[in-house]
Motif scaffolding. Structure first.
Motif, PDB file in Angstrom:
ATOM      1  N   GLU A 249      44.731  45.846  40.515  1.00  0.00           N
ATOM      2  CA  GLU A 249      45.920  45.063  40.954  1.00  0.00           C
ATOM      3  C   GLU A 249      45.117  43.652  41.446  1.00  0.00           C
ATOM      4  O   GLU A 249      43.781  43.912  41.844  1.00  0.00           O
ATOM      5  N   GLY A 250      45.844  42.785  41.345  1.00  0.00           N
ATOM      6  CA  GLY A 250      45.000  41.320  41.609  1.00  0.00           C
ATOM      7  C   GLY A 250      45.867  40.446  42.283  1.00  0.00           C
ATOM      8  O   GLY A 250      47.226  40.431  42.068  1.00  0.00           O
ATOM      9  N   GLN A 251      45.379  39.357  42.862  1.00  0.00           N
ATOM     10  CA  GLN A 251      46.078  38.303  43.484  1.00  0.00           C
ATOM     11  C   GLN A 251      44.989  37.080  43.462  1.00  0.00           C
ATOM     12  O   GLN A 251      43.856  37.054  43.707  1.00  0.00           O
ATOM     13  N   ASP A 252      45.520  36.226  42.960  1.00  0.00           N
ATOM     14  CA  ASP A 252      44.853  34.791  43.067  1.00  0.00           C
ATOM     15  C   ASP A 252      43.603  35.076  42.103  1.00  0.00           C
ATOM     16  O   ASP A 252      42.523  34.248  42.286  1.00  0.00           O
ATOM     17  N   GLY A 253      43.713  35.572  41.053  1.00  0.00           N
ATOM     18  CA  GLY A 253      42.547  35.811  39.931  1.00  0.00           C
ATOM     19  C   GLY A 253      41.730  36.953  40.323  1.00  0.00           C
ATOM     20  O   GLY A 253      40.895  37.088  39.478  1.00  0.00           O
ATOM     21  N   ASP A 254      41.687  37.761  41.612  1.00  0.00           N
ATOM     22  CA  ASP A 254      40.722  38.496  41.923  1.00  0.00           C
ATOM     23  C   ASP A 254      41.394  39.762  41.713  1.00  0.00           C
ATOM     24  O   ASP A 254      42.260  40.263  42.416  1.00  0.00           O
ATOM     25  N   TRP A 255      40.841  40.764  40.687  1.00  0.00           N
ATOM     26  CA  TRP A 255      41.341  42.019  40.179  1.00  0.00           C
ATOM     27  C   TRP A 255      40.495  42.952  40.890  1.00  0.00           C
ATOM     28  O   TRP A 255      39.232  42.925  40.897  1.00  0.00           O
ATOM     29  N   ARG A 256      41.155  44.008  41.455  1.00  0.00           N
ATOM     30  CA  ARG A 256      40.360  45.136  42.074  1.00  0.00           C
ATOM     31  C   ARG A 256      40.949  46.561  41.500  1.00  0.00           C
ATOM     32  O   ARG A 256      42.105  46.654  41.203  1.00  0.00           O
ATOM     33  N   PRO A 257      40.035  47.628  41.121  1.00  0.00           N
ATOM     34  CA  PRO A 257      40.587  48.925  40.651  1.00  0.00           C
ATOM     35  C   PRO A 257      41.713  49.719  41.519  1.00  0.00           C
ATOM     36  O   PRO A 257      41.428  49.467  42.624  1.00  0.00           O
TER      37      PRO A 257
END
Length: 522
Positions: A249-257
Motif C-alpha cells: 500500500e502506498g501514498q505519495d510514492g511511499d510504499w509499504r508491505p
C-alpha cells in the motif's frame, strides 16, 4: 462452558459443542425449515459451577409470525414464542432468552426447539447460540471466527436478459477474496478479458445475491444466485487455484508491505478476469486491475501457426444422431471412417473444449455415401457460457467432390472461446445430414492461459482515505489437509463438520460416542 452454536446457514451446518438431531425438517442452503410437529434437538455439555448463574440463549430465524416452543432438559422455557414483525419478510430476527441455572446440569444437556403444531407456516431456523450469563455473545464471536475460515463461496446462478420475464439457468459462481483479514465481501464486481462485466450485491447472511451483467456482445440482463456451498480455504477451491499476490500500500510514492491478497473468481465462462472490485462487510473497499502475459500450454510465447486441438474436446452434443446404428456425434472426433448421421436437413453440433482456445480454422470430412447428405450451408459460432453465441465464420453453397474428402476452412479469429457450435442450415438436397470427421485448429498457443504477473489499484479502509495498492504474483498454490465430514442417519442426525464440533480430545470422544449411539438406534 465451551461456546455452543449451531449455524444452519451453511451446508453442512457449522456446530460447536453440539450434536444436532432433527425430525420433520427440511435442510435448505440458508436455513433449517421446521414443519408441523417438527423439532431440532441440540445435545451439548456444560462444565458445572460456572453455569450456576444461568445461560443466555439466542435463536435466529428468517421471517416472523410462526410460533415455537423451547425446552431445556424436558422443561418448558417458552411456549408459543413468536418473533416480532420487523424488517423485511426474509430479514433475520433474533430472540434472546435467559435460561435459569437450575435447569442446566453438569455434563450432558438437551435443548429442544419445536415448530408449529397446527401445520401453519414453516419455522426457518438459521442459528442457535448458547452462552454463559457472564459472557453473553461468546458463542457468536466463536461462530464468526469459525465462519471466517470458510471463505470459499459457491452459488448456483440464473440470468434474465433485458425484456425477458423468464430466468434461465447459468453456470455456477465460485469466489474467494482475502487480504488476510478474512473479511466477507458485501459487493463484488468483475470484468473478463473478453469485455463481459458483472456486478452483484450479497445478502447479509451470504445465502444469495442479486446483480446485473453485460455480456461480451453487449447484451444486458439481471443475475442472481443461491448459496450451494461454503468451504474452507484452500481445500474448498475445487481444483481452481486462486491468484496470489504479495502486496503493498502506498501514498505519495511511499510504499509499504501489506500482506498477501488471494483472488479466485470463476463464473463458469472460462475467461480470465482482468479487473475485480469489492466492498467487504467492514466497509473496506478495493479495486484491482491485473496485467497478464499470454502463454501457451507449454509455457512458450504464442506463435502464428495453427495446430489441431480436437483432442482437447471434452464433450460433443448434437441436435440429433442415429444412435441405433452407432452413427453418433462422438464419431466425429475419431480418426476413422465412422460417421455421424442425423435424420434431418438441418442440424447443430456443440463442441466443449477443456479450456478456451482461439479457433481460427476447422476441417470437415464427408462421409461414405449419399452425397445429397453433405452439408452445404453452415455457420461456426463461439461462446463463453453456452447461452450467448458469436458467429465467427459463415459458408454457403459449399460442395464435397468425393467421399471421405477433407476440406479446410480458415477464418480470422483472436477470441478464445471454450464452446464452439457448427450450425448446419442446409444440405445438398437429401433428407438427412452426415459427416465423417470434424477437426478444430487454433494458434500454437492453442489453449492460451493468462498468467497474472501483477496488479495496480486502490484500497480504501473504512472511514479513511483510499491509498494506492499494488501487487506482484506469488507462484505456486497453497495446501493443507481438508476437514473430515460425517453424516448420521436416524432422527436425522444433522451433517456437520467434526473439526468444527470437537475442539479437544474429551469433546471428540463424547461426540464419537454420541454418533455411535445414533447409529445404533433402530
Amino acid at each position: 462452558m465451551e461456546p455452543v452454536f449451531a449455524d444452519f446457514s451453511t451446508t453442512p451446518a457449522r456446530l460447536s459443542n453440539a450434536v444436532v438431531g432433527y425430525h420433520r425438517c427440511g435442510v435448505a442452503p440458508s436455513h433449517l425449515a421446521l414443519g408441523a410437529d417438527g423439532y431440532v434437538k441440540l445435545d451439548f455439555t456444560t462444565d458445572g459451577p460456572e453455569e450456576a448463574a444461568g445461560a443466555v440463549l439466542t435463536v435466529t430465524t428468517l421471517g416472523a409470525g410462526v410460533p415455537m416452543d423451547i425446552l431445556l432438559n424436558g422443561k418448558a422455557v417458552a411456549e408459543g414464542l413468536v418473533f416480532p414483525e420487523t424488517g423485511g419478510h426474509d430479514a433475520p430476527r433474533d430472540r434472546v432468552l435467559s435460561l435459569p441455572g437450575e435447569l442446566l446440569t453438569p455434563g450432558t444437556n438437551l435443548l429442544e426447539i419445536r415448530g408449529p403444531a397446527d401445520g401453519e407456516g414453516l419455522l426457518r431456523l438459521t442459528t442457535v447460540t448458547l452462552d454463559p450469563a457472564r459472557d453473553s455473545g461468546r458463542a457468536r464471536r466463536a461462530m464468526a471466527a469459525r465462519a471466517s475460515t470458510r471463505s470459499v463461496f459457491a452459488f448456483g446462478t440464473e440470468r434474465r436478459p433485458v425484456n425477458s420475464t423468464a430466468w434461465q439457468p447459468a453456470s455456477g459462481l465460485l469466489f474467494h477474496i482475502d487480504r488476510g483479514d478474512r473479511a466477507v465481501p458485501a459487493q463484488l464486481s468483475w470484468r473478463g478479458t473478453d469485455g463481459a462485466e458483472t456486478a452483484i450485491a450479497l445478502r447479509a447472511d451470504m445465502s444469495g445475491f442479486h446483480g446485473h451483467y453485460r455480456a461480451a456482445d453487449g447484451a444486458l440482463g439481471e443475475y442472481r444466485g443461491t448459496l450451494t456451498d461454503r468451504r474452507a480455504y484452500p481445500g474448498g477451491t475445487a481444483g481452481v487455484p486462486p491468484l496470489r499476490f504479495s502486496t503493498e500500500e502506498g501514498q505519495d510514492g511511499d510504499w509499504r508491505p501489506s500482506g498477501e491478497l488471494r483472488i479466485l473468481l470463476d463464473d463458469g465462462r472460462a475467461t480470465p478476469v482482468e479487473r475485480v472490485s469489492w466492498t467487504d462487510r467492514r466497509g473496506n473497499a478495493a479495486s484491482v486491475t491485473l496485467t497478464a502475459a499470454v502463454v501457451t500450454a507449454e509455457g512458450h510465447a504464442a506463435q502464428g501457426e495453427l495446430r489441431d486441438i480436437t483432442d482437447t474436446v471434452v464433450d460433443v452434443e448434437a441436435s440429433d444422431e442415429f444412435a441405433a446404428g452407432g452413427e453418433v456425434a462422438r464419431n466425429l472426433l475419431r480418426r476413422s471412417r465412422s460417421k455421424w448421421l442425423v435424420p434431418d436437413d438441418t442440424a447443430e453440433l456443440d463442441f466443449t473444449l477443456q479450456r478456451p482456445a482461439a479457433v481460427a480454422s476447422y476441417s470437415l470430412t464427408s462421409a461414405n455415401d449419399a452425397p445429397d447428405r453433405d452439408p452445404r450451408d453452415w455457420r461456426l459460432q463461439g461462446s463463453h457460457d453456452g447461452s450467448t453465441w458469436t458467429t465467427l465464420d459463415t459458408r454457403t453453397g459449399e460442395r464435397f467432390t468425393r467421399r471421405f474428402e477433407t476440406r479446410d476452412f480458415r477464418f480470422a479469429n483472436t477470441g478464445a472461446y471454450r464452446r464452439y457450435r457448427l450450425r448446419i442450415t442446409d444440405n445438398a438436397g437429401g433428407d438427412e445430414i452426415q459427416l465423417s470427421q470434424v477437426r478444430l485448429l487454433a494458434g500454437a498457443g492453442a489453449a492460451p492461459a493468462l498468467a497474472a504477473s501483477d496488479f495496480i489499484g486502490y484500497y480504501g479502509p473504512a472511514g479513511e482515505s483510499p491509498t494506492g495498492y499494488r501487487g506482484t504474483a506469488v507462484p505456486g498454490p497453497e495446501s493443507d489437509p481438508a476437514g473430515i465430514r460425517k453424516e448420521g442417519p436416524r432422527e436425522k442426525l444433522l451433517a456437520g463438520d467434526l473439526t468444527d464440533t470437537a475442539q479437544d480430545l474429551d469433546s471428540a470422544a463424547r461426540l464419537l460416542g454420541k454418533l455411535a449411539e445414533y447409529l445404533r438406534t433402530p
